[in-house]
Write an enzyme that holds these catalytic residues in place. Structure first.
Site: not given
Ligand code: F6P
Length: 341
Positions: A10, A103, A125, A127, A162, A171, A221, A273
């Site tokens: 990503g 990773e 990353t 994350d 609200r 993830r 998420e 993000q």
């Molecule tokens: O690993 C980074 C991340 O942004 C995660 O938080 C997310 O689940 C994933 O990549 C989404 O990646 P893509 O939709 O680009 O495959």
């Protein structure tokens, strides 16, 4: 030397700053030559390259995304493997690779290094879940973007009385949620590391509401409510067979509304993000990591990646970043939790 650079997995704000840092140091200090592989391991497996002279990296550290493109291609599949890659490198005269990735990328790089390829890594990353580095570039930018977005949700939430739920990336770990939630004064932060009941979240929401506040919930998420076994996923699998996440906020909204009677709205921030310009922190970190990766190549530290230790850039083996996620420690969650409700 002729060095090949790839960005894989990503994308992440700061990738271009790494490329620029590596190319400039490599050319100015050592007289190296550079090529970039297009679209991560896909370009490596297919020998698809683009020249990276100095003018190609001019002014790119503030640019989001990656000028080389990226993919989630696994180099051991798609007719790849060490022999194919070694043959391409020989044909193209490439002596070493700098692999910038998370990773999955680093795990593949380690297997290829074990097979004799000359590779060094740069961890990436949003994350912030890679072990053996204090922070990864892109994380600060993601937190900044999430914070700005959640501040906006706050004002519309207050106007309509609200409850607002903001879903952020994360993830396996809740670093973005923890930091963006703390920065925005969230009344509940829900992260993958902490199983929490919907009733508990509803209690925090009601406490905030009773004080006249518009409750704000920040959820990663990958959060798993205590009645579920795995993170919410309804979008199939990615190229590595991992479930595509996203949508837990939409599940939580009606559940909270039913328990609290407060009108509730969910917003999923998603790939916003990961887009756009990196923060200055990420530009500096990424530039320094790129420059340090050149030291790794010059010193033939194959099978290692550069990493941030305090304020210093150090070199650690791929192994130290693999298999072990950098999760949010209990004391960091407990600290944030004092402010919930
Ligand atoms: O690993 C980074 C991340 O942004 C995660 O938080 C997310 O689940 C994933 O990549 C989404 O990646 P893509 O939709 O680009 O495959």
């Amino acid at each position: 030397m002729k060095i090949g650079i790839l960005t894989s997995g990503g994308d992440c704000p700061g990738l271009n700053a790494v490329i620029r840092g590596a190319v400039l140091k490599g050319i100015k200090v050592h007289g190296h030559e550079f090529v970039g592989f297009r679209d991560g391991w896909r370009g490596v497996v297919e020998g698809d390259i683009v020249d990276l002279p100095r003018q190609m990296v001019r002014g790119i550290s503030k640019q989001g995304g990656t000028i080389l493109g990226t993919s989630r291609t696994n180099p051991f599949e798609a007719n790849g493997g060490p022999e194919v890659i070694t043959a391409h490198m020989g044909r193209l005269g490439i002596d070493a690779l700098i692999a910038i990735g998370g990773e999955g990328t680093l795990a593949a790089a380690r297997r290829l290094t074990d097979a004799g390829l000359k590779i060094v890594g740069v961890p990436k990353t949003v994350d912030n879940d890679l072990d053996a580095t204090d922070y990864t570039f892109g994380f600060d930018t993601a937190v900044q973007i999430a914070t700005e977005a959640i501040d906006r949700l706050r004002t519309t939430g207050e106007s309509h009385h609200r409850c607002m739920i903001a879903e952020v990336m994360g993830r396996h770990v809740g670093w973005i949620a923890l930091h963006a939630g703390m920065a925005t004064g969230a009344h509940a932060i829900l992260i993958p590391e902490q199983k929490t009941s919907i009733d508990q979240v509803a209690t925090w929401v009601l406490e905030a509401h009773e004080r006249g506040r518009a409750p704000l919930v920040v959820v990663a998420e990958g959060f798993v409510p205590d009645h579920a076994d795995s993170p919410h996923s309804e979008r199939g699998l990615d190229a590595f067979g991992r479930p595509r996440l996203g949508g837990i906020a939409d599940q939580l909204a009606p559940a909270l509304e039913a328990r609290t009677g407060i009108e509730t709205r969910a917003t999923v921030l998603g790939h916003i993000q990961r887009g756009g310009v990196p923060t200055s922190f990420d530009r500096v970190l990424a530039t320094r990591l790129g420059m340090a990766a050149i030291d790794s190549v010059v010193d033939a530290r194959w099978g290692t990646m550069v990493s941030l230790n305090g304020t210093e850039i150090v070199h650690v083996p791929f192994e130290s970043a693999l298999g072990n996620l950098k999760t949010v420690p209990q004391h960091r969650y407990d600290e944030a939790r004092i402010l919930f409700g």
